[in-house]
Design a protein around this motif. Structure first.
Motif, PDB file in Angstrom:
ATOM      1  N   VAL A 100       0.861  -1.188   0.000  1.00  7.93           N
ATOM      2  CA  VAL A 100       0.000   0.000   0.000  1.00  7.93           C
ATOM      3  C   VAL A 100       0.898   1.239   0.000  1.00  7.93           C
ATOM      4  N   GLU A 139      -6.609  -0.477   1.416  1.00 11.63           N
ATOM      5  CA  GLU A 139      -5.588   0.141   2.253  1.00 11.63           C
ATOM      6  C   GLU A 139      -5.380  -0.608   3.563  1.00 11.63           C
ATOM      7  N   GLY A 152      -1.355  -1.698  -4.654  1.00 13.72           N
ATOM      8  CA  GLY A 152      -2.531  -0.865  -4.871  1.00 13.72           C
ATOM      9  C   GLY A 152      -2.548  -0.142  -6.191  1.00 13.72           C
TER      10      GLY A 152
END
Length: 446
Positions: free
Chosen positions: A168, A203, A360
């Motif tokens: 992330v 997240e 991500g």
């Protein structure tokens, strides 16, 4: 006799299907078109695409002549962590390998498949002419909603779920103290290994994809991408295919551009066409384009062929490469316009990641090869192939046949017998069966 058999086999051959009659929802055809610009050229002649592949920063593409682009007949505990933790590899080293897999000594021997890349966008250098067979490609990236249907239908578990964590961006962490406790990539400390992060929790724990169902799915590995594409009856694209679609008929030395919107490198122009980073990376994104992270598909204008997000938003997994160096294309929301940080978000943008990496900013787009004619061959019952005949149907499923049922009886080969009395020879019958010839070619690139 041979001529008669060949004629009989030829009778069951089909003509290639007309590519103009094949359509797939949400997919766009990429291939050679007739002079009217709308009619697809059939398989009776070369109908693929030739274009200049590679980085846009290398000016040598201008030396390629238009003649080079013409067709020849005209007018490409492991489950809890990273892949090698069970073998005693240090966590820091494995993190490094996942994010920086393709390190080659500048003066040493080059491994098979190695290419030189430009330092700004990672694109292949020098540019070269490549050819790809026609194909269909998804007009958009695979969304969270689409991937959710796949997971609910198959109970699929992504590799990020199996490993227990995913990367992330540091500025997206829900809690600041996570940055102090979590592992980071030694050479890219803004990417943090967050426990519990996966596609449903982009997240990490406490976050959700629910308000992002129309955003591209992320935190998917190369295997996850392949499994999804297989489930929908498609496959991952090759990078030659991907770039042919990204360049959208700007394939020659005269109309080749740096970006999907042209050569204008102003931030004002770019912010209207792509989701990339504006500001100081990684803590300050001014979001001139309207988004700090991923954006919904179809937010920005499509390229001239109708494909969305071919620059920015999220990287896309490609076929090819090696397990420790799988190819990704397209750039993402963390990339810059000029390559001052991360990659320059050009049409040549290219990088490699370990196949098990999930982050991500990496997602999926699928392709599909057009239908071709079904070819057949005779298989004889007293030949070795009889024991393990593999038949591939039109739906791609295979089955093995090992008996003599449904064979044509009484069919045998005549041999020249000018030296022997025909009555003295006992001829074994050679039963035969017509089977679909296995199609081994998916794409000239793969």
């Amino acid at each position: 006799v041979d001529d008669a058999k060949n004629d009989e086999l030829e009778d069951v051959h089909e003509d290639h299907p007309d590519p103009n009659e094949e359509h797939h929802d949400g997919m766009i055809y990429v291939g050679r078109m007739d002079n009217d610009g709308y009619t697809r050229v059939g398989f009776h002649e070369p109908n693929g695409v030739k274009y200049i592949f590679g980085t846009g920063f290398d000016e040598t593409h201008k030396e390629i002549e238009e003649e080079d682009l013409k067709h020849e007949h005209y007018g490409a505990d492991v489950l809890n962590d990273l892949a090698d933790r069970a073998h005693g590899t240090e966590h820091k080293k494995v993190l490094h390998e996942k994010m920086h897999p393709n390190k080659v000594h500048p003066t040493g021997p080059k491994p098979f498949g190695y290419v030189d890349v430009h330092p700004l966008d990672g694109g292949v250098t020098p540019p070269k002419v490549v050819h790809v067979d026609p194909f269909f490609m998804d007009e958009t990236l695979v969304t969270n909603k689409q991937f959710g249907k796949f997971v609910r239908s198959t109970y699929y578990e992504t590799e990020a779920e199996q490993f227990g964590w995913s990367f992330v961006l540091s500025s997206f962490l829900p809690k600041a103290d996570i940055l102090d406790e979590a592992d980071v990539d030694p050479e890219a400390e803004h990417w943090v290994a967050v426990d519990g992060a996966y596609w449903r929790q982009p997240e990490g724990p406490g976050t959700t994809y629910k308000l992002r169902e129309n955003h591209p799915v992320v935190h998917v590995s190369h295997r996850d991408a392949a499994e999804y594409c297989k489930w929908v009856g498609k496959r991952i694209p090759g990078e030659w295919e991907w770039e042919a679609a990204a360049r959208a008929r700007h394939w020659g030395p005269k109309n080749r551009t740096l970006f999907s919107w042209g050569d204008d490198n102003s931030m004002e122009k770019a912010s209207k066409h792509a989701n990339i980073w504006q500001g100081d990376f990684p803590w300050n994104n001014t979001a001139l384009d309207g988004w700090r992270g991923t954006s919904p598909v179809k937010t920005y204008p499509a390229n001239p062929m109708g494909f969305y997000d071919m620059t920015g938003n999220v990287w896309e997994w490609m076929r090819g490469g090696k397990h420790k160096a799988r190819i990704i294309r397209g750039g993402s929301y963390v990339d810059s316009l000029d390559g001052s940080y991360n990659h320059a978000a050009t049409l040549g943008a290219r990088a490699t990641l370990h196949g098990t990496t999930s982050t991500g900013n990496v997602g999926i787009r699928c392709v599909k090869s057009p239908k071709r004619k079904t070819e057949y061959e005779w298989v004889y019952s007293n030949e070795e192939i009889v024991n393990t005949i593999e038949i591939e149907g039109a739906d791609g499923k295979r089955q093995t046949v090992g008996d003599n049922r449904n064979w044509d009886a009484g069919v045998y080969e005549d041999e020249d017998d000018d030296e022997f009395n025909e009555e003295e020879i006992i001829r074994p019958e050679r039963k035969r069966r017509k089977v679909v010839k296995k199609r081994s070619r998916i794409s000239n690139e793969l």
